[in-house]
Design a protein around this motif. Structure first.
Motif, PDB file in Angstrom:
ATOM      1  N   PRO A  59       8.731  36.116   1.153  1.00 16.80           N
ATOM      2  CA  PRO A  59       9.173  37.069   0.117  1.00 16.80           C
ATOM      3  C   PRO A  59      10.699  37.087   0.008  1.00 16.80           C
ATOM      4  N   SER A  60      11.191  37.164  -1.215  1.00 17.65           N
ATOM      5  CA  SER A  60      12.628  37.028  -1.448  1.00 17.65           C
ATOM      6  C   SER A  60      13.458  38.153  -0.838  1.00 17.65           C
ATOM      7  N   HIS A  61      12.811  39.290  -0.529  1.00 21.30           N
ATOM      8  CA  HIS A  61      13.561  40.405   0.058  1.00 21.30           C
ATOM      9  C   HIS A  61      13.649  40.309   1.578  1.00 21.30           C
ATOM     10  N   VAL A  62      12.978  39.332   2.170  1.00 24.49           N
ATOM     11  CA  VAL A  62      13.026  39.135   3.619  1.00 24.49           C
ATOM     12  C   VAL A  62      14.146  38.160   3.948  1.00 24.49           C
ATOM     13  N   LEU A  63      15.032  38.562   4.840  1.00 21.05           N
ATOM     14  CA  LEU A  63      16.144  37.703   5.246  1.00 21.05           C
ATOM     15  C   LEU A  63      15.653  36.660   6.246  1.00 21.05           C
ATOM     16  N   VAL A  64      16.024  35.414   6.045  1.00 21.43           N
ATOM     17  CA  VAL A  64      15.645  34.334   6.960  1.00 21.43           C
ATOM     18  C   VAL A  64      16.908  33.796   7.627  1.00 21.43           C
ATOM     19  N   VAL A  65      16.982  33.949   8.939  1.00 25.45           N
ATOM     20  CA  VAL A  65      18.109  33.438   9.712  1.00 25.45           C
ATOM     21  C   VAL A  65      17.748  32.051  10.216  1.00 25.45           C
ATOM     22  N   ILE A  84       4.200  37.875   8.504  1.00 24.78           N
ATOM     23  CA  ILE A  84       5.067  38.697   7.658  1.00 24.78           C
ATOM     24  C   ILE A  84       4.248  39.810   7.004  1.00 24.78           C
ATOM     25  N   THR A  85       4.731  41.036   7.128  1.00 25.19           N
ATOM     26  CA  THR A  85       4.071  42.198   6.542  1.00 25.19           C
ATOM     27  C   THR A  85       5.065  42.948   5.670  1.00 25.19           C
ATOM     28  N   GLU A  86       4.618  44.070   5.139  1.00 25.58           N
ATOM     29  CA  GLU A  86       5.513  44.892   4.310  1.00 25.58           C
ATOM     30  C   GLU A  86       6.635  45.503   5.138  1.00 25.58           C
ATOM     31  N   ARG A  87       6.501  45.490   6.486  1.00 22.95           N
ATOM     32  CA  ARG A  87       7.554  46.008   7.365  1.00 22.95           C
ATOM     33  C   ARG A  87       8.545  44.946   7.792  1.00 22.95           C
ATOM     34  N   THR A  88       8.306  43.694   7.437  1.00 22.09           N
ATOM     35  CA  THR A  88       9.184  42.609   7.881  1.00 22.09           C
ATOM     36  C   THR A  88      10.491  42.637   7.100  1.00 22.09           C
ATOM     37  N   LYS A  89      11.598  42.652   7.835  1.00 27.56           N
ATOM     38  CA  LYS A  89      12.919  42.602   7.214  1.00 27.56           C
ATOM     39  C   LYS A  89      13.624  41.274   7.473  1.00 27.56           C
ATOM     40  N   GLY A 136      26.339  37.397  18.758  1.00 24.97           N
ATOM     41  CA  GLY A 136      27.007  38.424  17.981  1.00 24.97           C
ATOM     42  C   GLY A 136      26.565  38.435  16.535  1.00 24.97           C
ATOM     43  N   LEU A 137      26.306  37.253  15.983  1.00 23.98           N
ATOM     44  CA  LEU A 137      25.832  37.163  14.601  1.00 23.98           C
ATOM     45  C   LEU A 137      24.437  37.764  14.452  1.00 23.98           C
ATOM     46  N   ILE A 138      23.584  37.531  15.445  1.00 26.27           N
ATOM     47  CA  ILE A 138      22.235  38.095  15.406  1.00 26.27           C
ATOM     48  C   ILE A 138      22.293  39.617  15.408  1.00 26.27           C
ATOM     49  N   TYR A 139      23.163  40.177  16.238  1.00 22.48           N
ATOM     50  CA  TYR A 139      23.328  41.623  16.258  1.00 22.48           C
ATOM     51  C   TYR A 139      23.832  42.125  14.903  1.00 22.48           C
ATOM     52  N   GLN A 140      24.757  41.394  14.279  1.00 26.33           N
ATOM     53  CA  GLN A 140      25.233  41.775  12.952  1.00 26.33           C
ATOM     54  C   GLN A 140      24.075  41.832  11.956  1.00 26.33           C
ATOM     55  N   VAL A 141      23.260  40.789  11.944  1.00 20.50           N
ATOM     56  CA  VAL A 141      22.150  40.713  10.996  1.00 20.50           C
ATOM     57  C   VAL A 141      21.213  41.904  11.161  1.00 20.50           C
ATOM     58  N   LEU A 142      20.824  42.192  12.392  1.00 16.58           N
ATOM     59  CA  LEU A 142      19.844  43.248  12.626  1.00 16.58           C
ATOM     60  C   LEU A 142      20.428  44.627  12.358  1.00 16.58           C
ATOM     61  N   GLN A 143      21.689  44.807  12.683  1.00 17.08           N
ATOM     62  CA  GLN A 143      22.321  46.089  12.413  1.00 17.08           C
ATOM     63  C   GLN A 143      22.462  46.328  10.913  1.00 17.08           C
ATOM     64  N   ALA A 144      22.741  45.267  10.174  1.00 16.14           N
ATOM     65  CA  ALA A 144      22.967  45.401   8.734  1.00 16.14           C
ATOM     66  C   ALA A 144      21.675  45.532   7.939  1.00 16.14           C
TER      67      ALA A 144
END
Length: 361
Positions: free
Chosen positions: A186-192, A153-158, A96-104
């Protein structure tokens, strides 16, 4: 129907591409033979002291909605972890947490980098979010290839997923290696940092997830009560992230998603920490016995830091699973790759070693 088109509603195009989740099969009853389930990484122990009583009290109020704010559980976790309540979110297990991360955080076609083979739910959740999985092969020893993940990691990586210990292969990432990795993401990429099995880790330089979350604003730490705490049936997981990220995760959380019985069970389990630690130590000791037994009969399994072991089998995967089933134990096969077997009851583990010893590779 007259005057209406014959077309029917169609789901989004990505829905048909979502891989199916394959749950661990339950054992089939055998006359004269006790069968065991080693296919879902479940805790073989009964509920911790106080859990059944806490749950029973809530069951008597099942006509009422649970506390949507999760106030008591948030308070218990904040105290246990020494973090602000504002930095916490809950969901139905780590999935459920993974779904939260990707949805957000993911827009359609954004990329999510993760190791593979890793947690089976990653590509499912990524595809459901209309994002794109970027799978980076694990090493020959089942470890995350952090250098290759950085290169992916590319410019499309979130989002980047780091499963440690890695399910299903077993090895965990070291703290120093993860710090070096985070310093270059990159600091704008979220790392779970997915720590579903964190309680079982016994290694030098083990990851300190709480320290990472405090240091890196782009880190989300996910954990679950399903494994070490033995609450798999109740589905409750939690994430720790700095306040802006945690707020975003709570914004997309399912209202009343974590039931009242799950909240009560989690709080009671936190209160029973002494008993929990004893059980975890027993499971870790049993894991060491299983690994040693497998080594004695010629198997070199990857470093097992979760509550399971991994057999690299390739085309022999199905044959091994069938041999285990014939011995009254059910394992989790990943077709063409290998088998994951949970650390379960002593008798079940003994049978696993015997199956491995007799198996013709």
């Amino acid at each position: 129907m007259t005057g209406q088109s014959s077309r029917i509603p169609q789901p989004r195009a990505n829905i048909g591409a979502i891989p199916a989740y394959v749950p661990g099969k339950p054992p089939v009853a055998r006359e004269g033979l006790t069968t065991y389930k080693l296919s879902s990484n479940e805790n073989p122990y009964p509920p911790l002291p106080g859990v059944v009583e806490a749950v029973s009290e809530v069951v008597s109020r099942m006509n009422r909605y649970p506390d949507m704010g999760n106030v008591d559980l948030f308070a218990a976790l904040a105290t246990r972890l020494d973090v602000p309540v504002e930095d916490l979110t809950l969901a139905t297990g780590s999935v459920g947490l993974i779904y939260q991360v990707l949805q957000a955080f993911c827009d359609p076609a954004d990329e999510v980098v993760h190791a593979w083979r890793s947690f089976e739910a990653y590509p499912i959740a990524v595809t459901a979010a209309a994002a794109t999985s970027v799978r980076v092969p694990v090493t020959a020893t089942g470890e995350h290839d952090l250098e290759a993940m950085l290169a992916a990691i590319t410019e499309r990586t979130k989002v980047v997923m780091v499963c440690t210990p890695n399910n299903p292969t077993g090895p965990a990432v070291s703290h120093s290696a993860l710090v070096a990795f985070l310093d270059r993401v990159p600091s704008h990429v979220l790392v779970v940092v997915d720590e579903a099995y964190v309680e079982f880790v016994r290694m030098d330089d083990a990851v300190d997830g709480i320290a990472l979350y405090r240091t890196y604003p782009n880190v989300v730490l996910t954990r679950t009560f399903s494994k070490a705490y033995g609450l798999a049936n109740f589905r409750v997981g939690y994430a720790v992230a700095q306040e802006p990220t945690a707020t975003a995760l709570r914004a997309v959380s399912l209202p009343f998603g974590v039931s009242g019985v799950a909240q009560a069970a989690a709080i009671a389990s936190l209160d029973a920490e002494a008993e929990l630690l004893e059980r975890v130590e027993e499971l870790v000791a049993e894991r060491a016995r299983v690994v040693a037994g497998l080594s004695e009969v010629g198997w070199d399994v990857p470093d097992a830091q979760g509550n399971f072991v991994w057999f690299e089998l390739g085309e022999r995967t199905t044959a091994f699973a069938e041999a285990a089933d014939a011995a009254g134990i059910v394992v989790r096969p990943f077709a063409g790759e290998g088998v994951r077997a949970s650390i379960g009851e002593v008798e079940a583990n003994d049978r696993l070693i015997a199956v491995a010893a007799a198996f013709d590779r």
